[in-house]
Design an enzyme around this catalytic site. Structure first.
Site, PDB file in Angstrom:
ATOM      1  CE1 TYR A  15      -4.346  -1.288   0.274  1.00 24.96           C
ATOM      2  CE2 TYR A  15      -3.154  -3.049   1.390  1.00 24.96           C
ATOM      3  CZ  TYR A  15      -4.293  -2.588   0.753  1.00 24.96           C
ATOM      4  OH  TYR A  15      -5.367  -3.410   0.581  1.00 24.96           O
ATOM      5  CG  ASN A  93       5.109  -6.672   5.512  1.00 23.34           C
ATOM      6  OD1 ASN A  93       6.104  -6.653   4.809  1.00 23.34           O
ATOM      7  ND2 ASN A  93       4.482  -7.787   5.825  1.00 23.34           N
ATOM      8  CB  THR A 134       5.352   3.788   9.917  1.00 22.05           C
ATOM      9  OG1 THR A 134       4.730   4.560   8.911  1.00 22.05           O
ATOM     10  CG2 THR A 134       5.291   4.522  11.226  1.00 22.05           C
ATOM     11  CD  GLU A 164       4.003   8.765   1.248  1.00 20.47           C
ATOM     12  OE1 GLU A 164       5.059   8.871   0.623  1.00 20.47           O
ATOM     13  OE2 GLU A 164       3.167   9.685   1.302  1.00 20.47           O
ATOM     14  CG  PHE A 165       3.197  12.343   6.267  1.00 23.16           C
ATOM     15  CD1 PHE A 165       2.997  12.140   7.625  1.00 23.16           C
ATOM     16  CD2 PHE A 165       4.421  12.815   5.839  1.00 23.16           C
ATOM     17  CE1 PHE A 165       4.012  12.416   8.548  1.00 23.16           C
ATOM     18  CE2 PHE A 165       5.442  13.090   6.750  1.00 23.16           C
ATOM     19  CZ  PHE A 165       5.227  12.896   8.111  1.00 23.16           C
ATOM     20  N   GLY A 274     -15.240   4.085  15.364  1.00 20.64           N
ATOM     21  CA  GLY A 274     -13.862   3.839  15.806  1.00 20.64           C
ATOM     22  C   GLY A 274     -12.929   3.890  14.615  1.00 20.64           C
ATOM     23  CB  CYS A 279      -1.137   4.023  10.039  1.00 20.00           C
ATOM     24  SG  CYS A 279      -0.294   3.608   8.532  1.00 20.00           S
ATOM     25  NE  ARG A 446     -16.948   4.241   9.555  1.00 14.90           N
ATOM     26  CZ  ARG A 446     -15.644   4.404   9.690  1.00 14.90           C
ATOM     27  NH1 ARG A 446     -15.118   5.590   9.838  1.00 14.90           N
ATOM     28  NH2 ARG A 446     -14.856   3.361   9.698  1.00 14.90           N
TER      29      ARG A 446
HETATM   30  C1  UDX Z   1      -3.489   7.533   8.183  1.00 12.33           C
HETATM   31  C2  UDX Z   1      -2.986   8.981   8.092  1.00 12.33           C
HETATM   32  O1  UDX Z   1      -4.089   9.853   7.758  1.00 12.33           O
HETATM   33  C3  UDX Z   1      -1.900   9.105   7.049  1.00 12.33           C
HETATM   34  O2  UDX Z   1      -1.387  10.419   7.029  1.00 12.33           O
HETATM   35  C4  UDX Z   1      -0.801   8.097   7.374  1.00 12.33           C
HETATM   36  O3  UDX Z   1       0.214   8.141   6.388  1.00 12.33           O
HETATM   37  C5  UDX Z   1      -1.363   6.682   7.484  1.00 12.33           C
HETATM   38  O4  UDX Z   1      -2.415   6.664   8.449  1.00 12.33           O
HETATM   39  P1  UDX Z   1      -5.172   6.011   6.758  1.00 12.33           P
HETATM   40  O5  UDX Z   1      -5.109   5.079   7.942  1.00 12.33           O
HETATM   41  O6  UDX Z   1      -4.946   5.459   5.402  1.00 12.33           O
HETATM   42  O7  UDX Z   1      -4.100   7.203   6.942  1.00 12.33           O
HETATM   43  O8  UDX Z   1      -6.609   6.727   6.724  1.00 12.33           O
HETATM   44  P2  UDX Z   1      -7.278   7.928   7.545  1.00 12.33           P
HETATM   45  O9  UDX Z   1      -8.042   8.750   6.579  1.00 12.33           O
HETATM   46  O10 UDX Z   1      -6.305   8.665   8.385  1.00 12.33           O
HETATM   47  O11 UDX Z   1      -8.343   7.187   8.465  1.00 12.33           O
HETATM   48  C6  UDX Z   1      -7.967   6.355   9.556  1.00 12.33           C
HETATM   49  C7  UDX Z   1      -9.194   5.909  10.302  1.00 12.33           C
HETATM   50  O12 UDX Z   1      -9.779   6.996  11.013  1.00 12.33           O
HETATM   51  C8  UDX Z   1     -10.316   5.360   9.407  1.00 12.33           C
HETATM   52  O13 UDX Z   1     -10.896   4.237  10.016  1.00 12.33           O
HETATM   53  C9  UDX Z   1     -11.297   6.509   9.320  1.00 12.33           C
HETATM   54  O14 UDX Z   1     -12.602   6.078   9.069  1.00 12.33           O
HETATM   55  C10 UDX Z   1     -11.169   7.084  10.719  1.00 12.33           C
HETATM   56  N1  UDX Z   1     -11.575   8.507  10.791  1.00 12.33           N
HETATM   57  C11 UDX Z   1     -10.885   9.454  10.081  1.00 12.33           C
HETATM   58  C12 UDX Z   1     -12.625   8.883  11.616  1.00 12.33           C
HETATM   59  O15 UDX Z   1     -13.242   8.044  12.273  1.00 12.33           O
HETATM   60  N2  UDX Z   1     -12.967  10.209  11.695  1.00 12.33           N
HETATM   61  C13 UDX Z   1     -12.291  11.177  11.004  1.00 12.33           C
HETATM   62  O16 UDX Z   1     -12.650  12.368  11.147  1.00 12.33           O
HETATM   63  C14 UDX Z   1     -11.228  10.789  10.167  1.00 12.33           C
HETATM   64  P1  ADP Z   2       2.493  -1.333   3.708  1.00 14.32           P
HETATM   65  O1  ADP Z   2       1.072  -1.008   4.064  1.00 14.32           O
HETATM   66  O2  ADP Z   2       3.484  -0.842   4.751  1.00 14.32           O
HETATM   67  O3  ADP Z   2       2.885  -0.933   2.327  1.00 14.32           O
HETATM   68  P2  ADP Z   2       2.173  -4.080   2.829  1.00 14.32           P
HETATM   69  O4  ADP Z   2       2.033  -5.312   3.670  1.00 14.32           O
HETATM   70  O5  ADP Z   2       1.027  -3.613   1.994  1.00 14.32           O
HETATM   71  O6  ADP Z   2       2.648  -2.932   3.823  1.00 14.32           O
HETATM   72  O7  ADP Z   2       3.413  -4.244   1.832  1.00 14.32           O
HETATM   73  C1  ADP Z   2       4.687  -4.669   2.218  1.00 14.32           C
HETATM   74  C2  ADP Z   2       5.252  -5.559   1.097  1.00 14.32           C
HETATM   75  O8  ADP Z   2       6.641  -5.800   1.366  1.00 14.32           O
HETATM   76  C3  ADP Z   2       4.597  -6.947   0.992  1.00 14.32           C
HETATM   77  O9  ADP Z   2       4.063  -7.095  -0.313  1.00 14.32           O
HETATM   78  C4  ADP Z   2       5.769  -7.938   1.253  1.00 14.32           C
HETATM   79  O10 ADP Z   2       5.700  -9.094   0.421  1.00 14.32           O
HETATM   80  C5  ADP Z   2       6.976  -7.097   0.875  1.00 14.32           C
HETATM   81  N1  ADP Z   2       8.230  -7.533   1.506  1.00 14.32           N
HETATM   82  C6  ADP Z   2       8.491  -7.796   2.810  1.00 14.32           C
HETATM   83  N2  ADP Z   2       9.789  -8.119   2.998  1.00 14.32           N
HETATM   84  C7  ADP Z   2      10.390  -8.072   1.780  1.00 14.32           C
HETATM   85  C8  ADP Z   2      11.729  -8.294   1.304  1.00 14.32           C
HETATM   86  N3  ADP Z   2      12.732  -8.632   2.115  1.00 14.32           N
HETATM   87  N4  ADP Z   2      11.960  -8.162  -0.029  1.00 14.32           N
HETATM   88  C9  ADP Z   2      10.951  -7.800  -0.876  1.00 14.32           C
HETATM   89  N5  ADP Z   2       9.682  -7.575  -0.487  1.00 14.32           N
HETATM   90  C10 ADP Z   2       9.387  -7.698   0.820  1.00 14.32           C
END
Ligand code: UDX
Ligand code: ADP
Ligand code: UDX
Length: 471
Positions: A15, A93, A134, A164-165, A274, A279, A446
């Site tokens: 991701y 990951n 992270t 990454e944000f 919730g 993250c 929601r």
């Molecule tokens: C988050 C951070 O926003 C992002 O900057 C970081 O890089 C990764 O973590 P993400 O988890 O992808 O991103 O989605 P986000 O939009 O932050 O939502 C997280 C959770 O909070 C979701 O379940 C969302 O539904 C919930 N949420 C968000 C609320 O319940 N209320 C809000 O006002 C905002």
């Molecule tokens: P994130 O949300 O942090 O991107 P993901 O689980 O979606 O995490 O992706 C992490 C990817 O890293 C997985 O597809 C996994 O197969 C890959 N991975 C983990 N360890 C290695 C490695 N040593 N070499 C190559 N790929 C790897």
């Protein structure tokens, strides 16, 4: 002197790594970007002819179409990717540890370490190694130690932290126009040069004033802090939602009024069943673990409460459903609309829907689930993991996965909105009502639906942050 980056390798096609490096390739046609992963099916999906990518993210297909085969490549040949690159992103990951020291809190750095060791053992020239996943504070230091201890003569490794944000569901627009890009480096000349090299890459599309350069530890901590403070806003608003339900205040009005204060700001104040996602919980638990390791128990307790409140919010919503349905849902059919942790993603990690369904299973309800993007196999995997005490076929006797919201709601006694998918607003609610057992309950976790309109149709509507049945 800063190195001019011409070849980037990204280890991890998930991701974070996938969308980030695809956007770098799109915005920097002069740089060759190779994204590598151990998982053959994942790489095959990234390479698929019909662009059935392994993750759903609005706009991602167009980005990949724009540069795959031109300067963007996906491969399982990790060694080749490492050898060719001058800059390597580590985007593997880092889940919360399930066993051993720090289990349940600390990040599992096994994947980061393995990737780092692989870089050290195959690199034949100097590399800039960028920590993208992270990670807890000071991981870069461990990576540096491993790389230095294993490097060959003439190979230098400079470590950067570049968290990454992006948020899922808006990853592509977040990457196109980020609030900021953060790069942390050692404050040595070499560290600053490496930082400059990476800043050059981003400056192809990000205004210079949005590229922040800081020390390594500040960068690592900023990522944890940003997520912890965002999650804390949600737990704060969710804590207030409980007070609203008990008093007659309306959480939307309260959050709106509070958010008007420019010091607070209006975003990210939506009460919900919730927060979920890969993250928030993980990063806060990381911060808790870090605080405890630093002998700061009060700081640890402060952040832990953000996660505890979130668990409480999920339990509280589930309990409210049972209470409202005359204190029992045994044998009753409940439609759960949405399984992803938020709208516009197929990701289910830490989704509130999982906790709700887990608890409905304990109450021996019958559950219909519908989500527009989550694959059926993923739902079974998540429910199996949530209920290790029951066999999958027993779960399947209680849960049905449906192909549409209409199908999920047919014959149900209650509808629970677990994810804020826009299509749920556009359901033909009159038709849904006609097909349900009466009284027909709707539980909006929601703040998505128009409670007044639904009440007019005849539904008994319960909304987060509002007293029951009062619109
Ligand atoms: C988050 C951070 O926003 C992002 O900057 C970081 O890089 C990764 O973590 P993400 O988890 O992808 O991103 O989605 P986000 O939009 O932050 O939502 C997280 C959770 O909070 C979701 O379940 C969302 O539904 C919930 N949420 C968000 C609320 O319940 N209320 C809000 O006002 C905002
Ligand atoms: P994130 O949300 O942090 O991107 P993901 O689980 O979606 O995490 O992706 C992490 C990817 O890293 C997985 O597809 C996994 O197969 C890959 N991975 C983990 N360890 C290695 C490695 N040593 N070499 C190559 N790929 C790897
Ligand atoms: C506060 C609210 O700001 C105001 O809207 C409300 O009407 C009354 O309470 P006040 O207490 O006068 O106003 O001052 P404020 O500027 O909010 O500062 C409160 C305390 O927080 C001060 O001790 C200030 O030094 C401290 N503070 C404020 C910080 O430590 N850091 C900050 O970033 C801001």
């Amino acid at each position: 002197m800063p190195v001019q980056v011409t070849k980037i390798c990204c280890i991890g096609a998930g991701y974070v790594g996938g969308p980030t490096c695809a956007v770098i390739a799109l915005k920097c046609p002069h740089i060759q970007v190779t994204i590598v992963d151990l998982s053959q099916p994942r790489i095959d999906a990234w390479n698929s002819e019909d662009f059935e990518l392994p993750i759903y993210e609005p706009g991602l297909v167009d980005v990949v179409k724009g540069c795959r085969g031109r300067n963007l490549f996906f491969s399982t040949d990790v060694d080749k990717g490492i050898k060719e690159a001058d800059l390597i992103f580590v985007s593997v990951n880092t889940p919360t540890k399930k066993s051993g020291v720090g289990a349940g809190y600390a990040a599992d750095l096994n994947y980061v370490e393995l990737a780092t060791r692989q870089i050290a053992s195959v690199a034949e020239s100097s590399k800039i190694v960028v920590e993208k996943s992270t990670v807890p504070c000071r991981t870069a230091e461990s990576m540096r130690t491993i790389l230095e201890a294993n490097s060959k003569p003439g190979c230098r490794f400079d470590i950067l932290s570049n968290p990454e944000f992006l948020a899922e569901g808006t990853a592509i627009s977040d990457l196109f126009t980020p609030d900021r890009v953060l790069i942390g480096s050692l404050q040595t000349q070499e560290g600053k040069d490496a930082c400059q090299s990476l800043a050059e890459v981003y400056s192809n599309w990000v205004p210079r004033e949005r590229i922040l350069t800081v020390g390594l530890w500040s960068s690592e901590l900023s990522k944890l802090a940003a997520n912890a403070m965002l999650a804390q806003r949600i737990s704060s608003v969710n804590a207030l939602s409980a007070i609203c339900e008990a008093t007659g205040a309306n959480i939307d009005e309260v959050a709106g009024a509070v958010g008007f204060d420019s010091r607070v700001g209006p975003k990210f104040l939506k009460a919900s069943v919730g927060f979920g996602g890969s993250c928030f919980q993980k990063d806060i638990l990381n911060l808790v673990y870090l605080s405890e390791s630093l002998h700061l128990p009060e700081v640890a307790a402060y952040w832990r409460q953000v996660v505890d409140l979130n668990e409480y919010q999920k339990r509280r919503f589930g309990k409210r459903i049972v209470d409202t349905m005359f204190n029992t849902i045994t044998g009753k059919r409940i439609a759960v609309l949405g399984f992803a942790f938020k709208a516009d993603t197929g990701d289910t990690r830490e989704s509130a829907a999982i906790t709700l369904i887990r608890d409905f299973l304990s109450e021996r309800a019958r559950i219909n689930v519908y989500d527009p993007k989550v694959p059926e196999s993923q739902i079974w995997l998540d429910l199996e993991e949530a209920r290790p005490d029951i066999k999958l076929d027993a779960i399947q006797k209680q849960v049905s996965i449906c192909q549409s919201a209409m199908e999920a709601c047919a014959d149900a006694e209650a509808i629970v909105i677990a994810t804020e998918w826009k299509e749920f607003k556009e359901i033909d609610w009159e038709a849904v009502y006609a097909n349900m057992k009466k009284p027909a309950f709707v539980f909006d976790g929601r703040l998505l639906l128009d409670a007044a309109a639904l009440t007019k149709i005849g539904f008994k509507v319960t909304t987060i942050g509002r007293p029951s049945h009062i619109v």
